[in-house]
Enzyme design. Structure first.
Site, PDB file in Angstrom:
ATOM      1  N   ARG A 265     -53.247  -0.279 -93.191  1.00 53.70           N
ATOM      2  CA  ARG A 265     -53.531   0.702 -91.868  1.00 53.70           C
ATOM      3  C   ARG A 265     -52.748   1.833 -92.060  1.00 53.70           C
ATOM      4  O   ARG A 265     -52.916   2.897 -91.492  1.00 53.70           O
ATOM      5  CB  ARG A 265     -53.540   0.082 -90.620  1.00 53.70           C
ATOM      6  CG  ARG A 265     -54.729  -0.760 -90.643  1.00 53.70           C
ATOM      7  CD  ARG A 265     -54.889  -1.509 -89.277  1.00 53.70           C
ATOM      8  NE  ARG A 265     -56.190  -2.078 -89.003  1.00 53.70           N
ATOM      9  CZ  ARG A 265     -56.736  -2.849 -88.061  1.00 53.70           C
ATOM     10  NH1 ARG A 265     -55.733  -3.002 -87.058  1.00 53.70           N
ATOM     11  NH2 ARG A 265     -57.977  -3.265 -88.034  1.00 53.70           N
TER      12      ARG A 265
ATOM     13  N   GLY B  38     -65.288  -3.718 -83.829  1.00 55.99           N
ATOM     14  CA  GLY B  38     -66.042  -3.312 -82.363  1.00 55.99           C
ATOM     15  C   GLY B  38     -66.594  -2.138 -82.380  1.00 55.99           C
ATOM     16  O   GLY B  38     -67.730  -1.713 -82.182  1.00 55.99           O
TER      17      GLY B  38
ATOM     18  N   LYS C 104     -72.158 -15.952 -84.879  1.00 55.93           N
ATOM     19  CA  LYS C 104     -73.147 -15.968 -83.942  1.00 55.93           C
ATOM     20  C   LYS C 104     -74.266 -14.849 -83.612  1.00 55.93           C
ATOM     21  O   LYS C 104     -73.970 -13.640 -83.938  1.00 55.93           O
ATOM     22  CB  LYS C 104     -72.414 -16.018 -82.632  1.00 55.93           C
ATOM     23  CG  LYS C 104     -71.658 -17.171 -82.295  1.00 55.93           C
ATOM     24  CD  LYS C 104     -70.907 -17.125 -81.036  1.00 55.93           C
ATOM     25  CE  LYS C 104     -69.895 -18.057 -80.711  1.00 55.93           C
ATOM     26  NZ  LYS C 104     -69.139 -17.688 -79.278  1.00 55.93           N
TER      27      LYS C 104
ATOM     28  N   GLY D 247     -64.761  -6.867 -88.955  1.00 58.75           N
ATOM     29  CA  GLY D 247     -63.416  -7.103 -89.561  1.00 58.75           C
ATOM     30  C   GLY D 247     -63.592  -8.207 -90.550  1.00 58.75           C
ATOM     31  O   GLY D 247     -62.941  -7.931 -91.597  1.00 58.75           O
TER      32      GLY D 247
HETATM   33  P1  ADP Z   1     -67.368  -9.837 -88.627  1.00 55.28           P
HETATM   34  O1  ADP Z   1     -66.015  -9.841 -88.184  1.00 55.28           O
HETATM   35  O2  ADP Z   1     -67.782  -8.951 -90.017  1.00 55.28           O
HETATM   36  O3  ADP Z   1     -68.560  -9.087 -87.584  1.00 55.28           O
HETATM   37  P2  ADP Z   1     -68.321 -12.158 -87.614  1.00 55.28           P
HETATM   38  O4  ADP Z   1     -66.878 -12.158 -86.605  1.00 55.28           O
HETATM   39  O5  ADP Z   1     -69.471 -12.200 -86.818  1.00 55.28           O
HETATM   40  O6  ADP Z   1     -67.953 -11.165 -88.725  1.00 55.28           O
HETATM   41  O7  ADP Z   1     -68.441 -13.728 -88.331  1.00 55.28           O
HETATM   42  C1  ADP Z   1     -67.553 -14.113 -89.070  1.00 55.28           C
HETATM   43  C2  ADP Z   1     -67.213 -15.612 -89.494  1.00 55.28           C
HETATM   44  O8  ADP Z   1     -68.475 -16.548 -89.408  1.00 55.28           O
HETATM   45  C3  ADP Z   1     -66.433 -16.101 -90.388  1.00 55.28           C
HETATM   46  O9  ADP Z   1     -65.189 -16.769 -89.838  1.00 55.28           O
HETATM   47  C4  ADP Z   1     -67.375 -17.263 -91.342  1.00 55.28           C
HETATM   48  O10 ADP Z   1     -66.291 -18.337 -91.384  1.00 55.28           O
HETATM   49  C5  ADP Z   1     -68.173 -17.509 -90.128  1.00 55.28           C
HETATM   50  N1  ADP Z   1     -69.556 -17.737 -90.738  1.00 55.28           N
HETATM   51  C6  ADP Z   1     -70.506 -17.263 -91.249  1.00 55.28           C
HETATM   52  N2  ADP Z   1     -71.120 -18.162 -91.804  1.00 55.28           N
HETATM   53  C7  ADP Z   1     -71.009 -19.481 -91.257  1.00 55.28           C
HETATM   54  C8  ADP Z   1     -71.625 -20.994 -91.269  1.00 55.28           C
HETATM   55  N3  ADP Z   1     -72.827 -20.956 -92.073  1.00 55.28           N
HETATM   56  N4  ADP Z   1     -70.821 -21.715 -90.827  1.00 55.28           N
HETATM   57  C9  ADP Z   1     -69.848 -21.693 -89.983  1.00 55.28           C
HETATM   58  N5  ADP Z   1     -69.241 -20.498 -89.907  1.00 55.28           N
HETATM   59  C10 ADP Z   1     -69.704 -19.336 -90.478  1.00 55.28           C
HETATM   60 MG    MG Z   2     -65.169 -11.393 -86.665  1.00 52.64          MG
END
Ligand code: ADP
Ligand code: MG
Length: 403
Positions: free
Chosen positions: A41, A380, A203, A355
């Site tokens: 960063r 975010g 989620k 992230g």
């Molecule tokens: P980002 O930060 O890129 O927006 P998220 O925070 O929504 O992504 O999701 C990331 C998390 O989702 C990771 O920690 C990953 O391990 C988890 N994840 C993705 N697929 C699965 C799965 N099938 N089962 C459990 N955890 C999962």
């Molecule tokens: Mg995340």
């Protein structure tokens, strides 16, 4: 609006020569105690800082760091970042012990042209998050021109990204923020079609607004990761011990119907990698119709990877947010890394936001990150832009009121 940067001045066009420039940076770096574990960063802010220094500006860098709750806390001091910035610039970086008050005023008054200082953590003052007027004024009094280069904070109407900016007639964006607005703005306002969006992550509930917004724009919506489990369950599959948001099944059905109604191709995994839990040493590839009892889906399988990536060759725009599996553990990282590599090789305009997704891209293999057109630095903030929201820290730069 077709040009997302409309009305926003770049640091290139601001009168910064020999002036005091308030530069909001994002030095909220990963750290282990006083040790910075990843300085990217700070490095990524260098082009903007160096540009200003070369034009003879006096650069007053300001950032938050962590979430100090009760005022000043040495644990959250930006001092290690000031030291690192000095090393990277090869010149002294003054570091007042407070971002406002006599300490800050003295450091700024003593600052020579072509030199930078870094103010102590803005969040040592609760007024930062409250966008307190008096606090804004004290920060603004330190400088003549305002430049924001902290994309990760523009979705918050905090003092340093919002109220302070308003107090300057001369305000605009640095190179990092400029690229974020141009790249994300492009795929929100005028994406070239076909447009494929890939969503994953933990989620559905985190991403409802993103899904809704994407359905209005994309040609195909690919869903993987734990998020896909809820959709697969909504289609009547038994996902056994997988993460499924039981209360979101009706919502998943509504999204499936909406996609059909709009002619958006909705792609879900055909096969998944299952195991008894995330700590398992290996996984087993199964069809989504045959998830064994007491196992959970932790990655997408090879057929799904091939099917998802097939759409990348012809796509003019690809946006990806959310890992395809529990990629933090090697046996379940294949799907996520395969998507990252396929995006790197895709000919279209490729953008990654989020992230964890951005972190995955950097460990997906040599040269992957370099070949993706834009990797957003704001988790975010990038998702809120994709949702089509107007973000306070960006909109404030378009205005012209101020001192
Ligand atoms: P980002 O930060 O890129 O927006 P998220 O925070 O929504 O992504 O999701 C990331 C998390 O989702 C990771 O920690 C990953 O391990 C988890 N994840 C993705 N697929 C699965 C799965 N099938 N089962 C459990 N955890 C999962
Ligand atoms: Mg995340």
């Amino acid at each position: 609006m077709t040009n997302p940067l409309e009305g926003i001045r770049s640091i290139r066009d601001l009168p910064i020569d020999n002036r005091r420039v308030f530069l909001r940076v994002d030095f909220n770096v990963p750290a282990d105690g006083k040790k910075i574990t990843d300085d990217s960063r700070i490095r990524s802010a260098l082009p903007t800082i160096q540009h200003a220094l070369e034009r003879g500006a006096r650069v007053i860098c300001a950032s938050h760091f962590g979430r100090p709750k009760k005022g000043p806390d040495p644990k959250y001091s930006l001092e290690p970042c000031a030291a690192r910035l000095a090393e990277l610039l090869g010149k002294d970086v003054a570091f007042p012990e407070d971002c406002i008050g006599d300490a800050a005023k003295k450091v700024v008054a003593d600052l020579r042209t072509g030199h930078a200082c870094l103010l102590e953590n803005l969040r040592f003052h609760p007024e930062e998050e409250k966008n307190d007027e008096a606090f804004c004024r004290q920060l603004a009094d330190l400088a003549d021109v305002y430049v924001d280069d902290a994309f990760g904070s523009v979705h918050r109407a905090h003092a340093s990204v919002y109220g302070v900016a308003k107090l300057f007639r001369g305000r605009g964006c640095g190179f990092l923020l400029e690229k974020e607005i141009a790249s994300l703005g492009k795929i929100v306002e005028s994406p070239d079609l076909p447009y494929v969006a890939v969503l994953g992550g933990a989620k559905v509930s985190d991403k409802i607004a993103v899904v809704e917004a994407l359905l209005e724009r994309v040609t195909a919506l690919v869903i993987g990761g734990a998020m896909a489990n809820t959709f697969l369950a909504a289609q009547g599959r038994n996902m056994q011990a997988s993460l499924v948001e039981a209360d979101k099944l009706p919502l998943a059905r509504t999204i499936i119907e909406k996609a059909q109604g709009k002619g958006v191709a909705l792609l879900l995994p055909q096969d998944v990698v299952v195991a008894t839990g995330p700590d398992a040493a290996t996984g087993q590839i199964v069809n989504v119709d045959a998830v064994p009892a007491a196992t959970m889906a932790l990655d997408i399988g090879p057929k799904s990877i091939a099917e998802f990536c097939r759409h990348f060759a012809t796509a003019k725009t690809i946006f990806w947010n959310g890992p395809m599996g529990f990629f933090e553990k090697a046996p379940f990282s294949t799907g996520t890394f395969a998507i990252a590599r396929a995006m790197a090789d895709a000919p279209g305009f490729t953008v990654v936001g989020g992230g964890d997704s951005a972190a995955a891209v950097y460990v997906a293999g040599a040269g992957v990150a370099e070949k993706i057109k834009h990797i957003s630095t704001g988790g975010g903030a990038s998702l809120e832009l994709i949702e089509g929201k107007k973000l306070p820290g960006i909109e404030v730069l378009r205005g012209s009121e101020g001192k």
